[in-house]
Design a protein around this motif. Structure first.
Motif, PDB file in Angstrom:
ATOM      1  N   SER A   5       0.564  -1.044  -0.039  1.00 27.76           N
ATOM      2  CA  SER A   5       0.034  -0.147   0.209  1.00 27.76           C
ATOM      3  C   SER A   5       1.278   1.278   0.273  1.00 27.76           C
ATOM      4  N   ARG A  24       1.820  -1.540  -9.163  1.00 29.19           N
ATOM      5  CA  ARG A  24       0.728  -1.170  -8.232  1.00 29.19           C
ATOM      6  C   ARG A  24      -0.374  -1.910  -9.187  1.00 29.19           C
ATOM      7  N   ASP A  25      -1.451  -2.463  -8.458  1.00 31.04           N
ATOM      8  CA  ASP A  25      -2.538  -2.821  -8.493  1.00 31.04           C
ATOM      9  C   ASP A  25      -2.731  -3.362  -9.882  1.00 31.04           C
ATOM     10  N   LYS A  27      -3.101  -6.028 -13.576  1.00 33.76           N
ATOM     11  CA  LYS A  27      -3.252  -6.775 -13.422  1.00 33.76           C
ATOM     12  C   LYS A  27      -3.923  -7.066 -15.366  1.00 33.76           C
ATOM     13  N   ASP A  48      -3.547 -10.726 -10.788  1.00 34.75           N
ATOM     14  CA  ASP A  48      -4.707 -10.261 -10.182  1.00 34.75           C
ATOM     15  C   ASP A  48      -4.656  -8.980  -9.310  1.00 34.75           C
ATOM     16  N   GLY A  49      -4.041  -7.962  -9.158  1.00 37.46           N
ATOM     17  CA  GLY A  49      -4.012  -7.397  -8.135  1.00 37.46           C
ATOM     18  C   GLY A  49      -2.932  -7.205  -7.690  1.00 37.46           C
ATOM     19  N   ASN A  51       1.099  -5.611  -6.363  1.00 40.41           N
ATOM     20  CA  ASN A  51       1.276  -5.075  -6.031  1.00 40.41           C
ATOM     21  C   ASN A  51       2.902  -5.071  -4.903  1.00 40.41           C
ATOM     22  N   GLY A  86      -3.331  -0.770 -13.684  1.00 39.01           N
ATOM     23  CA  GLY A  86      -2.535  -1.159 -12.781  1.00 39.01           C
ATOM     24  C   GLY A  86      -1.835   0.171 -13.394  1.00 39.01           C
ATOM     25  N   GLN A 248      -2.142 -13.568  -7.233  1.00 41.60           N
ATOM     26  CA  GLN A 248      -2.090 -12.922  -6.134  1.00 41.60           C
ATOM     27  C   GLN A 248      -1.059 -12.900  -5.441  1.00 41.60           C
ATOM     28  N   GLU A 321      -6.340  -9.354   4.255  1.00 42.54           N
ATOM     29  CA  GLU A 321      -5.464  -8.746   3.088  1.00 42.54           C
ATOM     30  C   GLU A 321      -3.923  -9.335   3.820  1.00 42.54           C
TER      31      GLU A 321
END
Ligand code: SF4
Length: 353
Positions: A5, A24-25, A27, A48-49, A51, A86, A248, A321
């Motif tokens: 984050s 960042r993020d 996909k 899938d997301g 970081n 992303g 992920q 998370e």
């Protein structure tokens, strides 16, 4: 390594180098050709997301089973295919804005070495011509590019006097991979993506190439993204490790922390499948059972829950998370066991798989 984050090109604290690459993020969902007549279109959730960031001069090892999304992530970073969503920040600049000469310069600064050393080489070019090709495209005069190519061949352990005029089919797999490394170096890159680059080599040649990569990193300040299914070689070459499962990131942190204090049942199972000479490193976890779920229709909640020996009802209800492990600020894991507020009955207890 920055937290997912907090991933930011801002200077890091504590004298650590700035990130060269921030993702960042990210996909990428591939459409399924046969989605069924009249039904909704289906997609493979390949990435899938995701970081992460890689500090300058460091190596991030990406591990996971086949199909976890590690190679697709590498190809998205190298812009070999477009991402669905992303952003990528390279040396403080947004890659999406790169056009023309700026994009060409980015492609020079980022080089890839693939597993198949033969397919990566043009069979009609000699070894020296192959290594000189990139600098010539970027405007270096032919004689100078050939001289540099010969020097690079010497540097990667291929005597130029002996190898410069040979063709790829005349070389062994290890020699061809040295040519691929020399070719990447000819562009004077900052980031080198090594996608299973030593997987096809036998153990003694593999060790030589890994040592060469370590030397070149120290000499030239290179940053590596090292993708491998082999946890031994990842441990040897990496400063940080990122574990992926079904598109992920499920655990990430400094290499010694991850190998010594695993926080995710999946990572623990991967490590337990690797025989260790050091009794202190042996884990008691069971090796992985079963296959990863269908990436077209990932499970609800935690994607690992169908194979996890610690799964509980909350694992189906809520996706964990990627969160910092208490007392280990650079170590992150996506598991309800690490969150006392998650509702998992074993949360916060001493971890054991
Ligand atoms: Fe296992 Fe639950 Fe942790 Fe997923 S969240 S790894 S299912 S304990």
């Amino acid at each position: 390594m920055n937290t997912p984050s907090q991933a930011s090109p801002a200077p890091e604290r504590g004298g650590r180098p700035q990130p060269l690459l921030v993702v960042r993020d990210l996909k990428k969902h591939f459409p399924v050709r046969d989605s069924g007549f009249g039904g909704p279109r289906k997609f493979v959730h390949a990435v899938d997301g995701v970081n992460f960031s890689v500090p300058k001069g460091k190596t991030l090892g990406i591990v996971g089973e086949s199909g976890c999304g590690k190679s697709t992530t590498a190809r998205l970073v190298a812009r070999l295919m477009p991402a669905d969503a992303g952003s990528l920040i390279f040396d403080g600049e947004g890659v999406a804005e790169f056009r023309g000469l700026h994009l060409k310069e980015f492609r020079r600064k980022l080089q890839m070495v693939f597993q198949d050393s033969f397919a990566s080489l043009n069979p009609r070019l000699t070894i020296a011509e192959t290594v000189a090709y990139g600098p010539r495209v970027h405007g270096t005069p032919a004689a100078k590019a050939m001289q540099q190519a010969r020097e690079l061949l010497d540097r990667v352990g291929l005597d130029a006097a002996n190898f410069a005029n040979r063709y790829p089919h005349e070389l062994s797999g290890g020699q061809r991979q040295r040519v691929n490394i020399a070719r990447a170096l000819a562009y004077d890159p900052q980031l080198v993506i090594l996608d299973e680059a030593v997987a096809a080599l036998d153990k003694s040649v593999q060790a030589q190439v890994l040592n060469l990569l370590q030397e070149l990193k120290a000499e030239r300040g290179l940053t590596y993204l090292f993708i491998s299914h082999d946890l031994h070689v990842v441990h040897y070459l990496s400063d940080y490790v990122m574990v992926m499962y079904l598109g992920q990131v499920i655990e990430t942190g400094p290499v010694e922390r991850i190998y010594g204090h695993t926080a995710h049942p999946y990572t623990r199972a991967l490590l337990s499948a690797v025989p260790s000479m050091d009794p202190a490193r042996r884990t008691e976890a069971s090796p992985l059972a079963g296959d990863p779920p269908n990436p077209i229709n990932p499970p609800s909640g935690c994607r690992f829950r169908d194979r996890c020996p610690r799964a509980h009802a909350v694992c189906a209800d809520r996706a964990p998370e990627l969160a910092a492990i208490h007392g280990a600020p650079e170590h992150f894991a996506a598991c309800h066991l690490n969150d006392t507020a998650s509702g998992h009955p074993d949360a916060g207890q001493e971890f054991s798989a």
